[in-house]
Write an enzyme that holds these catalytic residues in place. Structure first.
Site, PDB file in Angstrom:
ATOM      1  CB  CYS A 130       1.065   3.482   5.763  1.00  0.00           C
ATOM      2  SG  CYS A 130      -0.321   4.551   5.305  1.00  0.00           S
ATOM      3  N   GLY A 155       0.809  -1.202   0.000  1.00  0.00           N
ATOM      4  CA  GLY A 155       0.000   0.000   0.000  1.00  0.00           C
ATOM      5  C   GLY A 155       0.847   1.259   0.000  1.00  0.00           C
ATOM      6  CB  CYS A 156       0.069   4.644   1.263  1.00  0.00           C
ATOM      7  SG  CYS A 156       0.831   6.255   1.520  1.00  0.00           S
ATOM      8  CG  PHE A 157       5.795   5.276  -0.563  1.00  0.00           C
ATOM      9  CD1 PHE A 157       5.052   6.416  -0.309  1.00  0.00           C
ATOM     10  CD2 PHE A 157       6.528   5.224  -1.748  1.00  0.00           C
ATOM     11  CE1 PHE A 157       5.040   7.492  -1.188  1.00  0.00           C
ATOM     12  CE2 PHE A 157       6.525   6.295  -2.640  1.00  0.00           C
ATOM     13  CZ  PHE A 157       5.773   7.423  -2.357  1.00  0.00           C
TER      14      PHE A 157
END
Length: 352
Positions: A190, A186-188
């Protein structure tokens, strides 16, 4: 720093053993000073560490205070640092100033840790000591003035010096065994924030991996027009945390059953991937996934890909440490921080 030798005439090993000691009437209990955490090796410090006697007593043990502040001496052949086999750096127990490297340590036969050269130019200072009815060259920490021991002219080449040091005045930091691994989930923003909280992790860099396109941009990856996924490159000390423990962090950091996405971040650019560097890592990741699939804890199969690590591209500067630098940003407050708080409850023993 090249320490100028001060002539000492007629030294013998027996005399050296005696002359290392002073004010040794106090019985000292030797305890382990092997560092259980990693201290930043700082050779660029500019300010000295100055404390009152009361302040030193509050941060040092009784024995450490006696040695470093009262010019005491431990009994020979009593400290574990006399026979350290690991590679690493000896730091000042009072201020963490790097004093001596393991590569300059030698067996002097005196019973005290002995070195033929300091670690760097601001490790130690040498002054005159006329106590105990003899004249010797005292060695002190150049940053905090802690008494360390004495230096003699009977050491090995290339310096011919022997820094005879009290082990209690030191702490030892074993050489780091730095390795790198790349994860996508997912989003880096995070995943970067989560892994930065893990012990043994030295650096986490946000970037892109998994595609063939060279030098991709955030806009290109985010649009789904490349085969890359948002990813992080984790640099870690394998002497502190193992690859298997990093897998535990990874598989407890998000929804590992979601295909091509993480929460509301949907698309192949947000897919979950473990990038392996060798067959051992590949097998470890595949075995971990197999155990999770067989655990009965998931209603869907694990959707994490296991792919060879070929090329990692560093993301734009403004993405690095994004959560730390933008704690009030909407996505960070609504997604990144809640995800971080949830994840770290799953591996408290692995946190810094």
């Amino acid at each position: 720093m090249r320490i100028l030798k001060i002539a000492v005439v007629g030294l013998t090993v027996a005399f050296s053993i005696i002359s290392c000691a002073q004010k040794s009437e106090k019985s000292i209990e030797v305890v382990s000073h092997l560092s259980d955490h990693t201290t930043e090796i700082d050779t660029n410090w500019k300010q000295k560490v100055i404390k009152t006697d009361a302040e030193w007593k509050s941060v040092l043990t009784e024995d450490q205070y006696h040695i470093t502040r009262e010019q005491g001496t431990e009994r020979p052949f009593t400290h574990e640092f006399n026979d350290v086999k690991e590679k690493g750096v000896f730091l000042c127990v009072s201020c963490d100033n790097p004093l001596f490297g393991k590569t300059t340590k030698f067996n002097s036969g005196t019973g005290w840790p002995s070195f033929y050269a300091p670690y760097f130019s601001k490790s130690v200072k040498v002054g005159q000591d006329d106590s105990e009815g003899m004249s010797r060259d005292e060695v002190s920490c150049a940053r905090c003035n802690a008494h360390l021991g004495h230096v003699f002219n009977d050491g090995p080449q290339p310096t011919g010096l022997r820094y005879c040091i009290d082990g209690i005045a030191l702490k030892f930091q074993a050489a780091q065994k730095l390795e790198k691994v790349v994860f996508a989930q997912g989003c880096f923003w995070c995943t970067e924030h989560i892994f930065e909280a893990v012990k043994g992790v030295k650096e986490v860099i946000s970037g892109y991996a998994g595609g063939k396109e060279k030098n991709p941009t955030y806009e290109e990856v985010g649009s789904g027009s490349t085969a890359h996924a948002e990813a992080i490159e984790v640099t870690y000390d394998s002497s502190v945390i193992s690859y298997e423990e990093l897998l535990k962090v990874y598989f407890n950091s998000g929804d590992i059953t979601q295909v091509n996405g993480q929460g509301n971040d949907v698309g192949k650019q947000y897919r979950s991937i473990v990038f392996y560097n060798n067959e051992t890592q590949k097998k470890a990741a595949e075995n971990y996934i197999q155990k999770l699939n067989q655990s009965g804890n998931y209603t869907k199969k694990i959707a994490v890909e296991v792919v060879a690590n070929k090329k990692f591209y560093v993301a734009e500067d403004y993405h690095q440490d994004y959560v730390k630098h933008n704690p009030n940003q909407g996505y960070v407050r609504g997604v990144s921080i809640p995800r971080y708080k949830k994840a770290i409850t799953q591996f408290p023993e692995l946190l810094k």
